[in-house]
Enzyme design. Structure first.
Site, PDB file in Angstrom:
ATOM      1  N   HIS A   1      47.075  45.236  33.987  1.00  0.00           N
ATOM      2  CA  HIS A   1      47.469  44.794  32.644  1.00  0.00           C
ATOM      3  C   HIS A   1      48.281  43.507  32.740  1.00  0.00           C
ATOM      4  O   HIS A   1      48.743  43.149  33.811  1.00  0.00           O
ATOM      5  CB  HIS A   1      48.336  45.859  31.960  1.00  0.00           C
ATOM      6  CG  HIS A   1      49.666  46.027  32.634  1.00  0.00           C
ATOM      7  ND1 HIS A   1      49.827  46.725  33.812  1.00  0.00           N
ATOM      8  CD2 HIS A   1      50.909  45.553  32.322  1.00  0.00           C
ATOM      9  CE1 HIS A   1      51.088  46.697  34.180  1.00  0.00           C
ATOM     10  NE2 HIS A   1      51.773  45.970  33.307  1.00  0.00           N
TER      11      HIS A   1
ATOM     12  N   ASP B   1      51.766  41.764  30.798  1.00  0.00           N
ATOM     13  CA  ASP B   1      52.885  42.178  29.950  1.00  0.00           C
ATOM     14  C   ASP B   1      52.874  41.318  28.683  1.00  0.00           C
ATOM     15  O   ASP B   1      52.752  40.101  28.764  1.00  0.00           O
ATOM     16  CB  ASP B   1      54.214  42.013  30.695  1.00  0.00           C
ATOM     17  CG  ASP B   1      54.326  42.963  31.888  1.00  0.00           C
ATOM     18  OD1 ASP B   1      53.532  43.917  31.982  1.00  0.00           O
ATOM     19  OD2 ASP B   1      55.228  42.742  32.721  1.00  0.00           O
TER      20      ASP B   1
ATOM     21  N   HIS C   1      48.592  42.387  36.686  1.00  0.00           N
ATOM     22  CA  HIS C   1      49.162  43.117  37.819  1.00  0.00           C
ATOM     23  C   HIS C   1      48.908  44.609  37.684  1.00  0.00           C
ATOM     24  O   HIS C   1      48.522  45.095  36.614  1.00  0.00           O
ATOM     25  CB  HIS C   1      50.656  42.799  37.962  1.00  0.00           C
ATOM     26  CG  HIS C   1      51.466  43.029  36.715  1.00  0.00           C
ATOM     27  ND1 HIS C   1      51.419  42.186  35.621  1.00  0.00           N
ATOM     28  CD2 HIS C   1      52.321  44.015  36.366  1.00  0.00           C
ATOM     29  CE1 HIS C   1      52.212  42.634  34.682  1.00  0.00           C
ATOM     30  NE2 HIS C   1      52.781  43.760  35.098  1.00  0.00           N
TER      31      HIS C   1
ATOM     32  N   ARG D   1      57.926  55.293  45.045  1.00  0.00           N
ATOM     33  CA  ARG D   1      58.323  53.950  44.617  1.00  0.00           C
ATOM     34  C   ARG D   1      59.152  54.077  43.354  1.00  0.00           C
ATOM     35  O   ARG D   1      58.804  54.843  42.442  1.00  0.00           O
ATOM     36  CB  ARG D   1      57.071  53.108  44.347  1.00  0.00           C
ATOM     37  CG  ARG D   1      57.350  51.744  43.736  1.00  0.00           C
ATOM     38  CD  ARG D   1      56.052  50.950  43.584  1.00  0.00           C
ATOM     39  NE  ARG D   1      56.246  49.779  42.748  1.00  0.00           N
ATOM     40  CZ  ARG D   1      56.578  48.575  43.197  1.00  0.00           C
ATOM     41  NH1 ARG D   1      56.746  48.373  44.484  1.00  0.00           N
ATOM     42  NH2 ARG D   1      56.744  47.557  42.371  1.00  0.00           N
TER      43      ARG D   1
END
Ligand SMILES: C=C1C[C@]23C[C@H]1CC[C@H]2[C@@]12CCC[C@@](C)(C(=O)O1)[C@H]2[C@@H]3C(=O)O
Ligand SMILES: O=C(O)CCC(=O)C(=O)O
Ligand SMILES: [Fe+2]
Length: 337
Positions: free
Chosen positions: A210, A212, A267, A277
């Site tokens: 996607h 941002d 990204h 993570r």
């Protein structure tokens, strides 16, 4: 994470895998590294936004104490029982989310907390459920978000200077505005068991591809890999993690304000089989009523027409919330030539 029945996990996994499109290829590539304490780095910043829409920042001046404190609170939260975490949700649109991303059926191997940096999110409720001191988590988020806003504004001012735009606060004033529609997100990607990782012989998606929608995003993660950015030629490159630095990406709104000169980078995050993570992202956005359009000075200089139809951040955000994660959201606002 709470232990889920194999059937439930398999259903969720096949849904995540169905959404997996592009093959993963890893290309060695030098991600721009920028020392923002050096005023000379303005031109490097501009170049990074033009070529990648993505860069890594060192000498950022954010106190390590803010980072570690928030990381500790976030770890406490994510390791609490699912039944408790779910009490802080449902996403409306702020609160706790698990596997579901956005309102239109996107899923990933991720759980998260999404907060508005302005609205009076109910920290009290959040914290009392967790049984932690409400003040701890509230202060940790506030200190951190304030430091992010400061850094974002510094970077945006250096960018305006690098582009030779006056006044230099053209971008940063949108984040400074008390009505700025900025968000903060804590993402936790639990380790994905090997047997699932190898499902279909592919890596599982933590957070699907996607861009941002906002102006600028500032990301900090622990030392676990997973983040990838897409190059203009469509290749994905893995971003080596660095818990002492920040990763910055250009958002759709900044791409529009620079009339396409800066690139809103695509990204995604791949799940890791061994380590979890944890990432914290500040999304700097304009006030809802703000008109998002190429800056006049950029158009005059280049004697160029705007590539985009006029729209407000309110309109763009509404349209974004009707889209799927991987959609090209700006396409609807491009002028047809
Ligand atoms: C399908 C979705 C999910 C969205 C909205 C819409 C399109 C883009 C997604 C993001 C991506 C960036 C952060 C976020 C908070 C944002 O502003 O846009 C995300 C949001 C969500 O996770 O809710
Ligand atoms: O969690 C990450 O590392 C990145 C997630 C992301 O891109 C987002 O939340 O917009
Ligand atoms: Fe993102």
């Amino acid at each position: 994470m709470v232990v889920l029945s194999r059937q439930v996990v398999n259903e969720q996994l096949s849904s995540i895998i169905k959404n997996y499109k592009s093959p993963s290829s890893f290309f060695p590539c030098n991600i721009p590294l920028i020392d923002i304490s050096n005023p000379e780095s303005k031109n490097q910043l501009v170049k990074a936004c033009e070529e990648f829409g993505f860069f890594k920042v060192v000498n950022h001046g954010v106190p390590m104490e803010f980072i570690t404190k928030l990381e500790l609170e976030a770890t406490k939260f994510f390791s609490s029982p699912m039944s408790q975490k779910e009490k802080t949700g449902p996403l409306d649109p702020f609160g706790y989310g698990n596997k579901k991303i956005g309102p239109n059926g996107d899923v990933g191997w991720v759980e998260y907390i999404l907060l508005s940096t302005n609205s009076e999110f109910n920290y009290q409720k959040f914290a009392s459920i967790l049984g932690v001191n409400p003040k701890d988590i509230r202060d940790a988020v506030n200190d951190y978000v304030l430091a992010m806003k400061k850094m974002a504004c510094e970077i945006l001012e250096m960018l305006a200077e690098g582009l030779k735009i006056h006044p230099k606060n053209v971008f940063s004033k949108l984040l400074m505005d008390e009505k700025s529609d900025s968000l903060f997100r804590l993402n936790h990607y639990p380790p994905c068991p090997d047997e699932f990782q190898e499902y279909n012989g592919r890596n599982l998606i933590g957070f699907g591809e996607h861009t941002d929608p906002q102006i600028i995003s500032l990301l900090r993660s622990n030392n676990t890999s997973g983040l990838q950015i897409s190059l203009v030629d469509g290749h994905w490159i893995s971003v080596p993690p660095d818990q002492n630095s920040f990763f910055i990406n250009v958002g759709d709104s900044l791409q529009v304000m620079t009339n396409g000169r800066f690139k809103s980078v695509k990204h995604r995050v791949l799940a890791n089989s061994v380590k979890s993570r944890l990432s914290m992202i500040y999304f700097g956005g304009p006030p809802l009523s703000e008109k998002i359009a190429p800056l006049a000075s950029l158009l005059i200089k280049g004697d160029q027409d705007s590539l985009y139809k006029e729209f407000t951040w309110f309109e763009y955000k509404n349209s974004a919330y009707k889209s799927r994660l991987s959609d090209n959201r700006l396409a609807l606002f491009e002028k047809v030539v």
